[in-house]
Design a protein around this motif. Sequence first.
Motif, mmCIF file in Angstrom:
data_model
loop_
_atom_site.group_PDB
_atom_site.id
_atom_site.type_symbol
_atom_site.label_atom_id
_atom_site.label_comp_id
_atom_site.label_asym_id
_atom_site.label_seq_id
_atom_site.Cartn_x
_atom_site.Cartn_y
_atom_site.Cartn_z
ATOM 1 N N LEU A 90 0.830 -1.213 0.000
ATOM 2 C CA LEU A 90 0.000 0.000 0.000
ATOM 3 C C LEU A 90 0.860 1.256 0.000
ATOM 4 O O LEU A 90 0.539 2.242 -0.652
ATOM 5 C CB LEU A 90 -0.891 0.043 1.255
ATOM 6 N N PHE A 91 1.969 1.203 0.743
ATOM 7 C CA PHE A 91 2.852 2.367 0.813
ATOM 8 C C PHE A 91 3.451 2.640 -0.575
ATOM 9 O O PHE A 91 3.435 3.768 -1.068
ATOM 10 C CB PHE A 91 3.954 2.132 1.857
ATOM 11 N N GLU A 92 3.961 1.594 -1.207
ATOM 12 C CA GLU A 92 4.593 1.754 -2.536
ATOM 13 C C GLU A 92 3.567 2.221 -3.565
ATOM 14 O O GLU A 92 3.858 3.090 -4.387
ATOM 15 C CB GLU A 92 5.252 0.433 -2.959
ATOM 16 N N GLU A 93 2.377 1.642 -3.480
ATOM 17 C CA GLU A 93 1.310 2.036 -4.412
ATOM 18 C C GLU A 93 0.992 3.538 -4.262
ATOM 19 O O GLU A 93 0.815 4.246 -5.250
ATOM 20 C CB GLU A 93 0.079 1.196 -4.062
ATOM 21 N N THR A 94 0.950 4.011 -3.005
ATOM 22 C CA THR A 94 0.622 5.420 -2.757
ATOM 23 C C THR A 94 1.735 6.328 -3.270
ATOM 24 O O THR A 94 1.467 7.353 -3.902
ATOM 25 C CB THR A 94 0.394 5.672 -1.243
ATOM 26 N N VAL A 95 2.979 5.950 -3.012
ATOM 27 C CA VAL A 95 4.100 6.761 -3.510
ATOM 28 C C VAL A 95 4.009 6.842 -5.036
ATOM 29 O O VAL A 95 4.083 7.935 -5.618
ATOM 30 C CB VAL A 95 5.468 6.165 -3.085
ATOM 31 N N ASP A 96 3.809 5.700 -5.696
ATOM 32 C CA ASP A 96 3.785 5.677 -7.165
ATOM 33 C C ASP A 96 2.613 6.465 -7.743
ATOM 34 O O ASP A 96 2.712 7.032 -8.823
ATOM 35 C CB ASP A 96 3.722 4.228 -7.676
ATOM 36 N N GLU A 97 1.515 6.471 -6.988
ATOM 37 C CA GLU A 97 0.340 7.198 -7.453
ATOM 38 C C GLU A 97 0.600 8.709 -7.470
ATOM 39 O O GLU A 97 0.120 9.423 -8.334
ATOM 40 C CB GLU A 97 -0.752 6.916 -6.421
ATOM 41 N N LEU A 98 1.392 9.187 -6.501
ATOM 42 C CA LEU A 98 1.518 10.635 -6.313
ATOM 43 C C LEU A 98 2.848 11.220 -6.781
ATOM 44 O O LEU A 98 2.909 12.391 -7.140
ATOM 45 C CB LEU A 98 1.349 10.979 -4.821
ATOM 46 N N PHE A 99 3.926 10.424 -6.727
ATOM 47 C CA PHE A 99 5.259 11.005 -6.923
ATOM 48 C C PHE A 99 6.156 10.150 -7.816
ATOM 49 O O PHE A 99 5.944 8.947 -7.954
ATOM 50 C CB PHE A 99 5.959 11.203 -5.565
ATOM 51 N N THR A 100 7.167 10.831 -8.341
ATOM 52 C CA THR A 100 8.172 10.103 -9.097
ATOM 53 C C THR A 100 9.500 10.835 -8.932
ATOM 54 O O THR A 100 9.515 12.054 -8.788
ATOM 55 C CB THR A 100 7.762 9.999 -10.584
ATOM 56 N N GLY A 101 10.610 10.114 -8.884
ATOM 57 C CA GLY A 101 11.919 10.769 -8.750
ATOM 58 C C GLY A 101 12.777 10.066 -7.718
ATOM 59 O O GLY A 101 12.406 9.015 -7.192
ATOM 60 N N GLU A 102 13.923 10.719 -7.440
ATOM 61 C CA GLU A 102 14.902 10.102 -6.541
ATOM 62 C C GLU A 102 14.389 9.915 -5.120
ATOM 63 O O GLU A 102 14.611 8.882 -4.504
ATOM 64 C CB GLU A 102 16.129 11.000 -6.461
ATOM 65 N N ASN A 103 13.721 10.955 -4.592
ATOM 66 C CA ASN A 103 13.221 10.833 -3.217
ATOM 67 C C ASN A 103 12.082 9.829 -3.121
ATOM 68 O O ASN A 103 11.954 9.123 -2.121
ATOM 69 C CB ASN A 103 12.770 12.190 -2.681
ATOM 70 N N ALA A 104 11.280 9.778 -4.182
ATOM 71 C CA ALA A 104 10.190 8.796 -4.201
ATOM 72 C C ALA A 104 10.778 7.387 -4.174
ATOM 73 O O ALA A 104 10.289 6.515 -3.444
ATOM 74 C CB ALA A 104 9.312 9.009 -5.438
ATOM 75 N N ALA A 105 11.834 7.162 -4.942
ATOM 76 C CA ALA A 105 12.470 5.836 -4.946
ATOM 77 C C ALA A 105 13.109 5.565 -3.587
ATOM 78 O O ALA A 105 13.013 4.462 -3.047
ATOM 79 C CB ALA A 105 13.517 5.766 -6.056
ATOM 80 N N HIS A 106 13.740 6.605 -3.017
ATOM 81 C CA HIS A 106 14.435 6.440 -1.745
ATOM 82 C C HIS A 106 13.467 6.118 -0.602
ATOM 83 O O HIS A 106 13.739 5.237 0.215
ATOM 84 C CB HIS A 106 15.232 7.712 -1.442
ATOM 85 N N ILE A 107 12.348 6.815 -0.558
ATOM 86 C CA ILE A 107 11.409 6.588 0.555
ATOM 87 C C ILE A 107 10.845 5.165 0.482
ATOM 88 O O ILE A 107 10.603 4.527 1.509
ATOM 89 C CB ILE A 107 10.291 7.671 0.589
ATOM 90 N N LYS A 108 10.701 4.622 -0.725
ATOM 91 C CA LYS A 108 10.210 3.241 -0.853
ATOM 92 C C LYS A 108 11.266 2.249 -0.347
ATOM 93 O O LYS A 108 10.926 1.270 0.315
ATOM 94 C CB LYS A 108 9.836 2.934 -2.312
ATOM 95 N N ARG A 109 12.525 2.537 -0.644
ATOM 96 C CA ARG A 109 13.597 1.645 -0.133
ATOM 97 C C ARG A 109 13.652 1.715 1.389
ATOM 98 O O ARG A 109 13.800 0.710 2.067
ATOM 99 C CB ARG A 109 14.961 2.048 -0.718
ATOM 100 N N CYS A 110 13.549 2.933 1.943
ATOM 101 C CA CYS A 110 13.578 3.083 3.412
ATOM 102 C C CYS A 110 12.424 2.315 4.037
ATOM 103 O O CYS A 110 12.597 1.636 5.054
ATOM 104 C CB CYS A 110 13.445 4.551 3.821
ATOM 105 N N ALA A 111 11.236 2.438 3.441
ATOM 106 C CA ALA A 111 10.058 1.766 4.001
ATOM 107 C C ALA A 111 10.269 0.252 3.984
ATOM 108 O O ALA A 111 9.961 -0.434 4.961
ATOM 109 C CB ALA A 111 8.812 2.155 3.204
ATOM 110 N N ALA A 112 10.826 -0.254 2.886
ATOM 111 C CA ALA A 112 11.034 -1.708 2.783
ATOM 112 C C ALA A 112 12.046 -2.169 3.830
ATOM 113 O O ALA A 112 11.840 -3.185 4.514
ATOM 114 C CB ALA A 112 11.512 -2.069 1.373
ATOM 115 N N ASP A 113 13.128 -1.415 3.997
ATOM 116 C CA ASP A 113 14.139 -1.786 4.997
ATOM 117 C C ASP A 113 13.544 -1.766 6.397
ATOM 118 O O ASP A 113 13.768 -2.668 7.202
ATOM 119 C CB ASP A 113 15.324 -0.808 4.960
ATOM 120 N N MET A 114 12.783 -0.708 6.684
ATOM 121 C CA MET A 114 12.234 -0.596 8.038
ATOM 122 C C MET A 114 11.167 -1.645 8.294
ATOM 123 O O MET A 114 11.048 -2.146 9.416
ATOM 124 C CB MET A 114 11.723 0.811 8.289
#
Length: 151
Positions: A90-114
Amino acid sequence: MTTTDILGREEIVRLVDRFYEKVREDETLGFIFDKVAAIDWPSHLPKMYAFWQTVLFRDGGFRGDPIGKHARLVPLTAMGREQFDCWLALFEETVDELFTGENAAHIKRCAADMANVIHAKINAVPDERFDPMKITAEQRARYAAYRSAAP
Ligand code: HEM
């Protein structure tokens, strides 16, 4: 298609608000927030803005105890891989729905790690990196050096 990256507080607020709208409607997760933990949304959401602002920009001033807060849910409801995978999807889907770019990719990696760390810690899943049987001689020497350097 969106062309905006997550640039600061404003985008974090949009992301977090939309994410928890989805979470509350989700069959696997919604009741954990609304029934099991019965959280107070007006105080949870600003805490999550601060959390992600701290993760991404190091200036959100988040202070808290994410491991402890999630560990408390373990005796009350299922908090296994299924729930964490659902949260992350759900988190990744929401990021992809709203944003694109380096920070968008980074926040998804952080979420997965956490998600991995929180899941492993609260369920006491062994982490091979810390298994004494699997530590290499080089790691052993390094850890010993830390110990002898400690005040
Ligand atoms: C199965 C997945 C998850 C569920 C059901 C869940 C549920 C919750 C609930 C109910 C709270 C409020 C606890 C309280 O105030 O007593 C909470 C807090 C929080 N969650 Fe999650 N969560 C999940 C995954 C995650 C992940 C993967 C992250 C990080 C990427 C995260 C970050 C946080 C943070 C930062 C807080 C605030 C902690 C604090 O107040 O110190 N959660 N979560």
